[in-house]
Design a protein around this motif. Structure first.
Motif, PDB file in Angstrom:
ATOM      1  N   TYR A 108      36.662  51.364  53.019  1.00 55.42           N
ATOM      2  CA  TYR A 108      36.122  50.815  54.259  1.00 55.42           C
ATOM      3  C   TYR A 108      34.636  50.569  54.098  1.00 55.42           C
ATOM      4  N   GLY A 109      33.973  51.450  53.378  1.00 55.45           N
ATOM      5  CA  GLY A 109      32.552  51.304  53.094  1.00 55.45           C
ATOM      6  C   GLY A 109      31.678  51.972  54.134  1.00 55.45           C
ATOM      7  N   ILE A 110      30.565  52.519  53.668  1.00 57.94           N
ATOM      8  CA  ILE A 110      29.605  53.167  54.546  1.00 57.94           C
ATOM      9  C   ILE A 110      28.539  52.147  54.918  1.00 57.94           C
ATOM     10  N   ASN A 111      28.251  52.016  56.191  1.00 54.45           N
ATOM     11  CA  ASN A 111      27.170  51.176  56.669  1.00 54.45           C
ATOM     12  C   ASN A 111      27.254  49.793  56.026  1.00 54.45           C
ATOM     13  N   VAL A 112      26.195  49.366  55.324  1.00 54.78           N
ATOM     14  CA  VAL A 112      26.176  48.016  54.744  1.00 54.78           C
ATOM     15  C   VAL A 112      27.009  47.906  53.471  1.00 54.78           C
ATOM     16  N   LEU A 113      27.512  49.008  52.970  1.00 61.87           N
ATOM     17  CA  LEU A 113      28.305  48.975  51.736  1.00 61.87           C
ATOM     18  C   LEU A 113      29.709  48.409  51.957  1.00 61.87           C
ATOM     19  N   TRP A 114      30.062  48.104  53.206  1.00 66.12           N
ATOM     20  CA  TRP A 114      31.358  47.484  53.466  1.00 66.12           C
ATOM     21  C   TRP A 114      31.474  46.179  52.685  1.00 66.12           C
ATOM     22  N   PHE A 115      30.352  45.509  52.467  1.00 67.19           N
ATOM     23  CA  PHE A 115      30.393  44.216  51.784  1.00 67.19           C
ATOM     24  C   PHE A 115      30.902  44.359  50.351  1.00 67.19           C
ATOM     25  N   LEU A 116      30.433  45.386  49.630  1.00 63.81           N
ATOM     26  CA  LEU A 116      30.882  45.575  48.248  1.00 63.81           C
ATOM     27  C   LEU A 116      32.367  45.890  48.180  1.00 63.81           C
ATOM     28  N   SER A 117      32.831  46.770  49.063  1.00 63.04           N
ATOM     29  CA  SER A 117      34.252  47.119  49.025  1.00 63.04           C
ATOM     30  C   SER A 117      35.119  45.937  49.438  1.00 63.04           C
ATOM     31  N   THR A 118      34.674  45.168  50.417  1.00 66.85           N
ATOM     32  CA  THR A 118      35.432  44.002  50.852  1.00 66.85           C
ATOM     33  C   THR A 118      35.460  42.936  49.771  1.00 66.85           C
ATOM     34  N   LEU A 119      34.329  42.726  49.104  1.00 66.91           N
ATOM     35  CA  LEU A 119      34.289  41.760  48.009  1.00 66.91           C
ATOM     36  C   LEU A 119      35.209  42.195  46.873  1.00 66.91           C
ATOM     37  N   LEU A 120      35.237  43.485  46.578  1.00 67.37           N
ATOM     38  CA  LEU A 120      36.122  44.003  45.537  1.00 67.37           C
ATOM     39  C   LEU A 120      37.584  43.734  45.882  1.00 67.37           C
ATOM     40  N   VAL A 121      37.981  44.069  47.097  1.00 65.32           N
ATOM     41  CA  VAL A 121      39.361  43.845  47.527  1.00 65.32           C
ATOM     42  C   VAL A 121      39.688  42.350  47.535  1.00 65.32           C
ATOM     43  N   ALA A 122      38.742  41.520  47.980  1.00 63.70           N
ATOM     44  CA  ALA A 122      38.959  40.066  48.001  1.00 63.70           C
ATOM     45  C   ALA A 122      39.120  39.513  46.592  1.00 63.70           C
ATOM     46  N   LYS A 123      38.307  40.002  45.645  1.00 59.93           N
ATOM     47  CA  LYS A 123      38.419  39.526  44.264  1.00 59.93           C
ATOM     48  C   LYS A 123      39.765  39.911  43.665  1.00 59.93           C
ATOM     49  N   VAL A 124      40.233  41.112  43.955  1.00 57.47           N
ATOM     50  CA  VAL A 124      41.545  41.535  43.474  1.00 57.47           C
ATOM     51  C   VAL A 124      42.630  40.645  44.085  1.00 57.47           C
ATOM     52  N   ALA A 125      42.503  40.346  45.383  1.00 56.27           N
ATOM     53  CA  ALA A 125      43.488  39.473  46.041  1.00 56.27           C
ATOM     54  C   ALA A 125      43.497  38.092  45.412  1.00 56.27           C
ATOM     55  N   VAL A 126      42.311  37.544  45.130  1.00 58.01           N
ATOM     56  CA  VAL A 126      42.231  36.229  44.488  1.00 58.01           C
ATOM     57  C   VAL A 126      42.884  36.275  43.114  1.00 58.01           C
ATOM     58  N   CYS A 127      42.635  37.342  42.369  1.00 56.49           N
ATOM     59  CA  CYS A 127      43.236  37.472  41.038  1.00 56.49           C
ATOM     60  C   CYS A 127      44.758  37.511  41.117  1.00 56.49           C
ATOM     61  N   VAL A 128      45.272  38.255  42.088  1.00 59.49           N
ATOM     62  CA  VAL A 128      46.727  38.345  42.252  1.00 59.49           C
ATOM     63  C   VAL A 128      47.304  36.982  42.632  1.00 59.49           C
ATOM     64  N   ILE A 129      46.659  36.294  43.579  1.00 53.33           N
ATOM     65  CA  ILE A 129      47.122  34.959  43.983  1.00 53.33           C
ATOM     66  C   ILE A 129      47.040  33.999  42.807  1.00 53.33           C
ATOM     67  N   GLU A 130      45.947  34.080  42.065  1.00 56.81           N
ATOM     68  CA  GLU A 130      45.747  33.198  40.905  1.00 56.81           C
ATOM     69  C   GLU A 130      46.833  33.427  39.860  1.00 56.81           C
ATOM     70  N   LYS A 131      47.133  34.686  39.565  1.00 55.43           N
ATOM     71  CA  LYS A 131      48.166  34.993  38.563  1.00 55.43           C
ATOM     72  C   LYS A 131      49.545  34.575  39.051  1.00 55.43           C
ATOM     73  N   ARG A 132      49.797  34.786  40.310  1.00 55.19           N
ATOM     74  CA  ARG A 132      51.135  34.518  40.869  1.00 55.19           C
ATOM     75  C   ARG A 132      51.414  33.024  40.980  1.00 55.19           C
ATOM     76  N   PHE A 133      50.428  32.259  41.437  1.00 57.62           N
ATOM     77  CA  PHE A 133      50.675  30.854  41.737  1.00 57.62           C
ATOM     78  C   PHE A 133      49.980  29.885  40.781  1.00 57.62           C
ATOM     79  N   LEU A 134      49.122  30.406  39.867  1.00 59.22           N
ATOM     80  CA  LEU A 134      48.396  29.568  38.908  1.00 59.22           C
ATOM     81  C   LEU A 134      47.830  28.321  39.583  1.00 59.22           C
ATOM     82  N   LEU A 135      46.931  28.549  40.521  1.00 60.04           N
ATOM     83  CA  LEU A 135      46.374  27.469  41.326  1.00 60.04           C
ATOM     84  C   LEU A 135      45.445  26.576  40.506  1.00 60.04           C
TER      85      LEU A 135
END
Length: 153
Positions: A108-135
């Motif tokens: 969830y991230g502490i204070n302003v650190l939410w951005f790093l955790s959200t970016l990490l989760v988003a990058k993992v999601a993009v990687c999964v979508i990229e691998k699955r659908f080869l966009l």
């Protein structure tokens, strides 16, 4: 400027940074602040997706460097709270420290650190979508635009 840099994306990042600063300077109940806050962070995620190298997303599904930054800065933040707020100022409780540890561990991230955790989760999601659908590039742009549109609200 590096040979792989895209001038328009750098300009968009600069505008985004200025909007973040402006948003933080405006009154909390300001209409303009509400407008800026409705899209400024999704803009950064959109731009990050635009410059994500295809080989990075296909070969790796996890960003350990970003994870290490998230953990390091979270530990620094928690240490600061323990030393100064709890140890010196006596305004911090054990419950607050445990909450910070919980927020860090659950990404969830502490204070302003939410951005790093959200970016990490988003990058993992993009990687999964990229691998699955080869966009291809056009499909990636369409997915990014949809995510940007719905993520802004």
């Amino acid at each position: 400027m590096g040979k792989n840099r895209v001038k328009e994306i750098d300009i968009a990042k600069g505008i985004g940074i200025m909007l973040v600063i402006a948003g933080h300077c405006l009154a909390t109940d300001s209409f303009l602040r509400s407008v800026i806050y409705s899209f400024h962070m999704p803009l950064f995620f959109f731009l990050s997706g635009m410059v994500l190298k295809r080989h990075d997303s296909v070969k790796r599904s996890f960003d350990f460097k970003l994870l290490s930054y998230y953990i390091a800065f979270s530990l620094i933040y928690i240490s600061f709270d323990i030393v100064f707020r709890w140890g010196i100022l006596k305004v911090y409780s054990l419950k607050s420290i445990l909450l910070d540890v919980y927020l860090t561990a659950t990404f969830y991230g502490i204070n302003v650190l939410w951005f790093l955790s959200t970016l990490l989760v988003a990058k993992v999601a993009v990687c999964v979508i990229e691998k699955r659908f080869l966009l291809n590039c056009k499909k990636r742009m369409a997915v990014s635009a949809v995510l940007f549109t719905f993520g802004g609200g």
